[in-house]
Design an enzyme around this catalytic site. Sequence first.
Site, PDB file in Angstrom:
ATOM      1  N   LYS A  31      41.938  40.846  38.224  1.00 45.28           N
ATOM      2  CA  LYS A  31      42.928  40.840  37.100  1.00 45.28           C
ATOM      3  C   LYS A  31      42.184  39.879  35.988  1.00 45.28           C
ATOM      4  O   LYS A  31      41.823  38.823  36.445  1.00 45.28           O
ATOM      5  CB  LYS A  31      44.245  40.264  37.179  1.00 45.28           C
ATOM      6  N   HIS A  50      48.684  37.800  41.708  1.00 41.59           N
ATOM      7  CA  HIS A  50      47.942  39.038  41.514  1.00 41.59           C
ATOM      8  C   HIS A  50      46.662  39.234  42.206  1.00 41.59           C
ATOM      9  O   HIS A  50      46.070  37.977  42.736  1.00 41.59           O
ATOM     10  CB  HIS A  50      47.606  39.134  40.116  1.00 41.59           C
TER      11      HIS A  50
END
Length: 255
Positions: free
Chosen positions: A146, A142
């Site tokens: 995040k 990711h």
Amino acid sequence: MNTVNTIKVAVLGANGRMGRTVCAAVEAAADLELVAALDAGDDLAQVAASGASVAVDFTVPAVTEANVHALVDQGVHAVVGTTGWTDESRARVADHLATSAEEGTAVGVLIAPNFGLSAVLAMTFAARAARYFESAEVVELHHPNKVDAPSGTATHTAQAMAAARSEAGVAPSPDATESGWEARGADVDGVRVHAVRLRGLVAHEEILLGNEGEQLTIRQDSFDRVSFMPGVLLGIREVVGRPGLTVGLENVMDL
Ligand SMILES: NC(=O)C1=CN([C@@H]2O[C@H](COP(=O)(O)OP(=O)(O)OC[C@H]3O[C@@H](n4cnc5c(N)ncnc54)[C@H](OP(=O)(O)O)[C@@H]3O)[C@@H](O)[C@H]2O)C=CC1
Ligand SMILES: O=C(O)C1=N[C@H](C(=O)O)C[C@H](O)C1
């Protein structure tokens, strides 16, 4: 456009990466009407006051459960993409929905760790394949903004794989590790999950399945947040007719 047939939608987390994309997608859909766009610090009472029948939550793990309880209290259906849910927090929502239904308000809540078609299919394929392999691990990759790890998608994937393996009586993945367990990722019901955070990425998942002499890799890539929008819009249209708690878009899609 404002007709009697439109579904009135509120978005929570409207200033965030997903919230902004959801607001644009709702505004572009002829059968939906964006009536409230709320973010941190806004009063949730504005949801019912706006006339919304569905609220979409893309906020942060720390607040999403409280948001959903507040929406149920207002008789507003909820489509939830925010991560951080546990068996316990989902059970509290299910109990709240049952009480609300007994009192005459049948509200639907859809919680989906991933609204992307490629991710939903990858999770489904992984659960089906998991019992045929000795070894099973998950890698999620990711963007570095995040806040939670492992991702909700990877946790959901690993839990479904673990359940399928347990049901089929598959032994734990072989692993001779004696030291350095911190390098072996998180243990999600016996399936190791590894989290990568890298500038340039959006959301990606790789499921690795191994047998003696062979490997199956299932990979999905979300390159742009617009990829989540067909699933979010489907969730909005479906949740109004599904009282109670639904977990996972795969159940709405009947996969
Ligand atoms: N299910 C799916 O398909 C997907 C799920 N996600 C998940 O969605 C969530 C949001 O992701 P993303 O958009 O990238 O995150 P962002 O941090 O960009 O957005 C979150 C937004 O929520 C706001 N917020 C914080 N608290 C509240 C509150 N109490 N009420 C309303 N708004 C609040 C934040 O404001 P502030 O910054 O001021 O705190 C921010 O604007 C994450 O959990 C992520 O994992 C992401 C992509 C797809
Ligand atoms: O934070 C994100 O970006 C994403 N979060 C969800 C998750 O944790 O699984 C869905 C997707 O991976 C993007």
